[in-house]
Design an enzyme around this catalytic site. Sequence first.
Site, mmCIF file in Angstrom:
data_model
loop_
_atom_site.group_PDB
_atom_site.id
_atom_site.type_symbol
_atom_site.label_atom_id
_atom_site.label_comp_id
_atom_site.label_asym_id
_atom_site.label_seq_id
_atom_site.Cartn_x
_atom_site.Cartn_y
_atom_site.Cartn_z
ATOM 1 N N LYS A 75 14.554 22.998 8.641
ATOM 2 C CA LYS A 75 13.626 22.324 9.553
ATOM 3 C C LYS A 75 13.544 23.086 10.871
ATOM 4 C CE LYS A 75 14.384 17.803 7.555
ATOM 5 N NZ LYS A 75 15.227 16.635 7.504
ATOM 6 N N ASP A 98 9.577 10.563 10.802
ATOM 7 C CA ASP A 98 9.944 10.278 9.412
ATOM 8 C C ASP A 98 9.117 9.116 8.858
ATOM 9 O OD1 ASP A 98 11.726 11.710 7.917
ATOM 10 O OD2 ASP A 98 13.511 10.790 8.779
ATOM 11 N N GLN A 108 18.796 12.691 10.277
ATOM 12 C CA GLN A 108 18.965 13.132 8.892
ATOM 13 C C GLN A 108 19.745 12.092 8.096
ATOM 14 O OE1 GLN A 108 17.573 15.903 7.562
ATOM 15 N NE2 GLN A 108 18.470 15.503 5.552
HETATM 16 N N1 GUN Z 1 17.223 13.297 3.754
HETATM 17 C C1 GUN Z 1 16.531 13.719 2.650
HETATM 18 N N2 GUN Z 1 15.216 13.615 2.843
HETATM 19 C C2 GUN Z 1 15.053 13.121 4.096
HETATM 20 C C3 GUN Z 1 13.909 12.810 4.876
HETATM 21 O O1 GUN Z 1 12.750 12.953 4.455
HETATM 22 N N3 GUN Z 1 14.156 12.323 6.121
HETATM 23 C C4 GUN Z 1 15.416 12.138 6.591
HETATM 24 N N4 GUN Z 1 15.565 11.640 7.811
HETATM 25 N N5 GUN Z 1 16.494 12.430 5.900
HETATM 26 C C5 GUN Z 1 16.307 12.918 4.664
#
Ligand code: GUN
Length: 293
Positions: free
Chosen positions: A50, A117, A94
């Site tokens: 990311k 998100d 996350q």
């Molecule tokens: N962990 C795996 N996929 C995601 C996601 O799309 N967002 C977040 N915050 N954590 C994740």
Amino acid sequence: MAARIIDGKAVAAALRADVAARVAGLGYRPGLAVVLVGDDAASAVYVRNKDRAASGVGIVTRTIRLPAVTAQAELLATVRTLNDDPAIDGILVQLPLPAHLDQRAVIDLIDPAKDVDGLHPINVGRLHGGLPGLAPCTPRGVVKLLDGVSLRGARAVVVGRSALVGRPVAAMLTALDATVTLAHSRTRELEGECRRADVLIAAVGRPEMIRGEWLAHGAVVIDVGINRLADGRLVGDVAYAECAAVAAAITPVPGGVGPMTIACLLENTLDAAIARRACDQKSVQRPFCSQSP
Ligand code: GUN
């Protein structure tokens, strides 16, 4: 005829280029904060990817790494600080969090205007109500991969009802005039449900569960699953070779939905930055404006 392979890598690259061009025209750099608690190896890889992707399009990233033993109060305080920071346009915590932390309380505290998100209840409600807001990244990626597929009146079957993928995908396809069945592990005669699909979205998290004989000829198949087998192979929720022999179009794993998630996170961050900063100038009102006083 062999299925068209839907190239998520190429679509994601084009989306990143578009976001980069739009960021370059802003006159400021949007800020994305990623909070990573603990040392889960897979999460660390996601977060690094990311960071890299955001920097590549001109978004400033701030990664906050907290130890696995972080207390709930400390994590909430971190989110509050980011909510109040005008340089931060998007906040992503996350998931999954270590077991002692209350994930729901953390998500509920994120400013909905910065919730890139799309998991805050206000954004979930907006999505399911057909209202504008920030929507989850993987479902946004799924819908973008269906660009050019006729959805109006089409029968769409979503297999998997998770908050992160299945439910939001079903809401988005409904908004695009598909007739949506949201199937899941308790669905009776799942195979028959799948066979009715013009568009099938597999998001169950079970390796190669959807078989070729479950599909109607000419179906479009989007595979959200990423499963690591004991022999090290990475496979989706769809038995790829069998399904590709029947489908009109199909996403591969890897290289299908996966690359879209981060590209859509970048787009969400850009959208959030533009909308929230416009709110600050009082030129627009909700839905994207911060709720805090
Ligand atoms: N962990 C795996 N996929 C995601 C996601 O799309 N967002 C977040 N915050 N954590 C994740």
